[in-house]
Scaffold this motif. Structure first.
Motif, PDB file in Angstrom:
ATOM      1  N   GLU A 157     -18.009  15.701 -58.699  1.00  0.00           N
ATOM      2  CA  GLU A 157     -18.317  17.132 -58.628  1.00  0.00           C
ATOM      3  C   GLU A 157     -19.749  17.368 -58.136  1.00  0.00           C
ATOM      4  N   GLU A 158     -20.693  16.572 -58.598  1.00  0.00           N
ATOM      5  CA  GLU A 158     -22.080  16.709 -58.139  1.00  0.00           C
ATOM      6  C   GLU A 158     -22.188  16.476 -56.634  1.00  0.00           C
ATOM      7  N   LEU A 159     -21.473  15.487 -56.142  1.00  0.00           N
ATOM      8  CA  LEU A 159     -21.489  15.215 -54.700  1.00  0.00           C
ATOM      9  C   LEU A 159     -20.750  16.325 -53.942  1.00  0.00           C
ATOM     10  N   TYR A 160     -19.653  16.799 -54.494  1.00  0.00           N
ATOM     11  CA  TYR A 160     -18.854  17.870 -53.902  1.00  0.00           C
ATOM     12  C   TYR A 160     -19.698  19.133 -53.695  1.00  0.00           C
ATOM     13  N   TYR A 161     -20.486  19.488 -54.707  1.00  0.00           N
ATOM     14  CA  TYR A 161     -21.324  20.685 -54.636  1.00  0.00           C
ATOM     15  C   TYR A 161     -22.719  20.405 -54.082  1.00  0.00           C
ATOM     16  N   ASP A 162     -22.933  19.212 -53.563  1.00  0.00           N
ATOM     17  CA  ASP A 162     -24.201  18.811 -52.958  1.00  0.00           C
ATOM     18  C   ASP A 162     -25.372  18.985 -53.925  1.00  0.00           C
ATOM     19  N   GLU A 163     -25.152  18.591 -55.169  1.00  0.00           N
ATOM     20  CA  GLU A 163     -26.179  18.696 -56.204  1.00  0.00           C
ATOM     21  C   GLU A 163     -26.749  17.329 -56.586  1.00  0.00           C
ATOM     22  N   MET A 164     -26.276  16.280 -55.953  1.00  0.00           N
ATOM     23  CA  MET A 164     -26.672  14.932 -56.312  1.00  0.00           C
ATOM     24  C   MET A 164     -27.940  14.542 -55.559  1.00  0.00           C
ATOM     25  N   GLU A 165     -28.914  14.016 -56.283  1.00  0.00           N
ATOM     26  CA  GLU A 165     -30.184  13.583 -55.683  1.00  0.00           C
ATOM     27  C   GLU A 165     -30.080  12.175 -55.105  1.00  0.00           C
ATOM     28  N   CYS A 166     -29.409  11.284 -55.831  1.00  0.00           N
ATOM     29  CA  CYS A 166     -29.215   9.897 -55.395  1.00  0.00           C
ATOM     30  C   CYS A 166     -27.718   9.638 -55.318  1.00  0.00           C
ATOM     31  N   TYR A 167     -27.311   8.923 -54.302  1.00  0.00           N
ATOM     32  CA  TYR A 167     -25.892   8.689 -54.073  1.00  0.00           C
ATOM     33  C   TYR A 167     -25.518   7.262 -54.464  1.00  0.00           C
ATOM     34  N   PRO A 168     -24.702   7.105 -55.518  1.00  0.00           N
ATOM     35  CA  PRO A 168     -24.278   5.765 -55.911  1.00  0.00           C
ATOM     36  C   PRO A 168     -23.451   5.107 -54.793  1.00  0.00           C
ATOM     37  N   ARG A 169     -23.845   3.915 -54.425  1.00  0.00           N
ATOM     38  CA  ARG A 169     -23.148   3.203 -53.333  1.00  0.00           C
ATOM     39  C   ARG A 169     -21.667   3.037 -53.613  1.00  0.00           C
ATOM     40  N   GLU A 170     -21.337   2.736 -54.878  1.00  0.00           N
ATOM     41  CA  GLU A 170     -19.936   2.536 -55.230  1.00  0.00           C
ATOM     42  C   GLU A 170     -19.125   3.813 -55.002  1.00  0.00           C
ATOM     43  N   LEU A 171     -19.682   4.948 -55.386  1.00  0.00           N
ATOM     44  CA  LEU A 171     -18.988   6.217 -55.197  1.00  0.00           C
ATOM     45  C   LEU A 171     -18.794   6.519 -53.713  1.00  0.00           C
ATOM     46  N   VAL A 172     -19.830   6.339 -52.931  1.00  0.00           N
ATOM     47  CA  VAL A 172     -19.742   6.595 -51.490  1.00  0.00           C
ATOM     48  C   VAL A 172     -18.687   5.681 -50.854  1.00  0.00           C
ATOM     49  N   ALA A 173     -18.707   4.413 -51.221  1.00  0.00           N
ATOM     50  CA  ALA A 173     -17.734   3.463 -50.664  1.00  0.00           C
ATOM     51  C   ALA A 173     -16.305   3.845 -51.051  1.00  0.00           C
ATOM     52  N   LYS A 174     -16.100   4.195 -52.314  1.00  0.00           N
ATOM     53  CA  LYS A 174     -14.757   4.573 -52.762  1.00  0.00           C
ATOM     54  C   LYS A 174     -14.264   5.838 -52.057  1.00  0.00           C
ATOM     55  N   LEU A 175     -15.141   6.819 -51.916  1.00  0.00           N
ATOM     56  CA  LEU A 175     -14.748   8.061 -51.242  1.00  0.00           C
ATOM     57  C   LEU A 175     -14.429   7.823 -49.773  1.00  0.00           C
ATOM     58  N   CYS A 176     -15.259   7.040 -49.091  1.00  0.00           N
ATOM     59  CA  CYS A 176     -15.006   6.750 -47.675  1.00  0.00           C
ATOM     60  C   CYS A 176     -13.668   6.039 -47.498  1.00  0.00           C
ATOM     61  N   THR A 177     -13.396   5.070 -48.356  1.00  0.00           N
ATOM     62  CA  THR A 177     -12.131   4.340 -48.276  1.00  0.00           C
ATOM     63  C   THR A 177     -10.950   5.260 -48.566  1.00  0.00           C
ATOM     64  N   TYR A 178     -11.047   6.031 -49.629  1.00  0.00           N
ATOM     65  CA  TYR A 178      -9.968   6.927 -50.043  1.00  0.00           C
ATOM     66  C   TYR A 178      -9.678   7.994 -48.993  1.00  0.00           C
ATOM     67  N   LEU A 179     -10.732   8.574 -48.438  1.00  0.00           N
ATOM     68  CA  LEU A 179     -10.569   9.669 -47.475  1.00  0.00           C
ATOM     69  C   LEU A 179     -10.381   9.182 -46.040  1.00  0.00           C
ATOM     70  N   GLY A 180     -10.622   7.901 -45.804  1.00  0.00           N
ATOM     71  CA  GLY A 180     -10.497   7.363 -44.447  1.00  0.00           C
ATOM     72  C   GLY A 180     -11.572   7.895 -43.521  1.00  0.00           C
ATOM     73  N   VAL A 181     -12.797   8.030 -44.056  1.00  0.00           N
ATOM     74  CA  VAL A 181     -13.912   8.540 -43.268  1.00  0.00           C
ATOM     75  C   VAL A 181     -15.054   7.529 -43.297  1.00  0.00           C
ATOM     76  N   THR A 182     -16.032   7.744 -42.438  1.00  0.00           N
ATOM     77  CA  THR A 182     -17.224   6.907 -42.440  1.00  0.00           C
ATOM     78  C   THR A 182     -18.315   7.604 -43.260  1.00  0.00           C
TER      79      THR A 182
END
Length: 70
Positions: free
Chosen positions: A35-60
């Protein structure tokens, strides 16, 4: 001009009709962090979250984030 990185997750998920709860469940990640990433409220981006989202959504990573000038 100062450039800032912005999350594009909301646009991607909204275009696909995906809910925060479903995505968080599907990628096995805390819904509050998604939700924090969705609403662009996150200051630091966890690598694991970014990797999981990219894989799940099929995006870079470049698809998930954009630069915006102030």
């Amino acid at each position: 001009m100062v450039m800032q990185m912005r999350s594009l997750l909301k646009h991607i998920m909204d275009d696909r009709g995906l809910s925060l709860q479903q995505v968080a469940k599907d990628i096995d990640y805390d819904v509050n962090a998604v939700e924090e990433l969705y609403y662009d409220e996150m200051e630091c981006y966890p690598r694991e979250l970014v990797a999981k989202l990219c894989t799940y959504l099929g995006v870079t990573v470049a698809d998930l984030f954009g630069l915006e000038g102030e």
